[in-house]
Motif scaffolding. Structure first.
Motif, short mmCIF file in Angstrom:
data_model
loop_
_atom_site.label_atom_id
_atom_site.label_comp_id
_atom_site.label_asym_id
_atom_site.label_seq_id
_atom_site.Cartn_x
_atom_site.Cartn_y
_atom_site.Cartn_z
N PRO A 25 76.92 -61.24 69.01
CA PRO A 25 75.79 -62.48 68.42
C PRO A 25 75.22 -62.02 67.62
O PRO A 25 74.40 -61.10 67.47
CB PRO A 25 74.95 -62.86 70.00
N ASP A 26 74.59 -63.45 66.46
CA ASP A 26 73.85 -63.28 65.16
C ASP A 26 74.33 -62.18 64.51
O ASP A 26 73.14 -62.31 63.45
CB ASP A 26 72.36 -63.08 65.62
N SER A 110 65.76 -63.52 68.00
CA SER A 110 67.27 -62.99 67.97
C SER A 110 67.41 -61.64 67.61
O SER A 110 66.54 -61.21 66.48
CB SER A 110 68.52 -64.07 67.60
N ASP A 111 67.43 -60.21 67.98
CA ASP A 111 68.00 -59.36 67.09
C ASP A 111 68.04 -59.57 65.67
O ASP A 111 67.35 -58.46 64.74
CB ASP A 111 69.07 -57.96 68.00
N ASN A 112 69.08 -60.36 65.88
CA ASN A 112 68.69 -59.97 63.52
C ASN A 112 67.93 -60.68 63.13
O ASN A 112 67.59 -60.14 61.58
CB ASN A 112 70.45 -61.36 63.25
N ARG A 114 64.50 -61.23 64.39
CA ARG A 114 63.58 -59.76 64.30
C ARG A 114 64.01 -59.09 63.27
O ARG A 114 63.02 -58.15 62.63
CB ARG A 114 63.73 -58.70 65.23
#
Length: 234
Positions: A25-26, A110-112, A114
């Motif tokens: 994801p992302d 999202s992690d990306n 962030r």
């Protein structure tokens, strides 16, 4: 790859049921892999320069004039600058992976995103330090002022090398994120205190004690305080 392990988020990246197009994801794991690989390649290319610069870096830890000697050697200073630039990559990755910079406003992202925001905040911090340096730089007798500013590059390297080594050792022994984060904070605080001491000593070579203190507050305490404030208040 061994170096990639500590930077994994620990999330399940593949779907539990078969799918025609499995992916992360992302795109965050792919981005992390690219950054880690890029750092490893650059670090290997700069390994010889690190060995050459290492005695000068070590000397700067124990005496202020060690930083002066480093700056007066054009080749060593250039190699030091290149190493510091490369080490920005693992600095951002450690801040992201172990949530060293984790303000509340990042939680919904999202992690990306962030990771991108953390990189942006760290870049803004470096830019703020540079702008304050340019603003406060005296017009005359600025050699020691410039050396004091560039000593930050030296101590950034002296910080990142043990941080990376600590992460690798603690990862191999299976330490949890809280323990790793505690070690990273402690090492960062220790190196930062030594850096402030050495920078004050360099500034004192051409400034009186009061002016040295004011310069130190403006050049270091202000930007660092702003970074910490964004993490605590936002």
């Amino acid at each position: 790859m061994l170096l990639e392990g500590p930077f994994k988020t620990g999330e399940l990246l593949l779907e539990q049921t078969p799918s025609g197009t499995a992916g992360a994801p992302d795109g965050a794991p792919l981005l992390l892999g690219i950054l880690v690989t890029l750092f490893v390649v650059l670090a290997l290319l700069e390994l010889r320069n690190l060995i050459h610069v290492a005695p000068f870096l070590w000397d700067a830890v124990f005496r202020a004039r060690g930083s002066v000697a480093l700056e007066n050697n054009v080749r060593v200073a250039r190699e030091r600058n290149a190493l510091a630039l490369i080490l920005i990559i693992p600095a951002v990755l450690l801040m992201y992976r172990y949530r060293l910079y984790d303000p509340d406003f990042l939680q919904p992202f999202s992690d990306n995103i962030r990771l991108a925001v953390i990189a942006g905040v760290f870049s803004a911090y470096l830019l703020l330090r540079l702008l304050i340096y340019v603003w406060l730089r005296p017009r005359r007798r600025a050699d020691h002022f410039r050396m004091a500013h560039r000593s930050g590059f030296t101590f950034f390297i002296l910080l990142m090398i043990p941080l990376i080594a600590t992460v690798m050792v603690l990862y191999l022994v299976g330490a949890n994120d809280f323990i790793v984060r505690t070690f990273l904070y402690a090492e960062t605080g220790l190196v930062y205190l030594v850096f402030l001491l050495r920078k004050a000593q360099i500034l004192s070579l051409s400034c009186n004690p009061l002016l040295t203190f004011l310069y130190l507050c403006g050049l270091e305490i202000l930007p660092t305080g702003a970074l910490v404030a964004t993490a605590v208040l936002l």
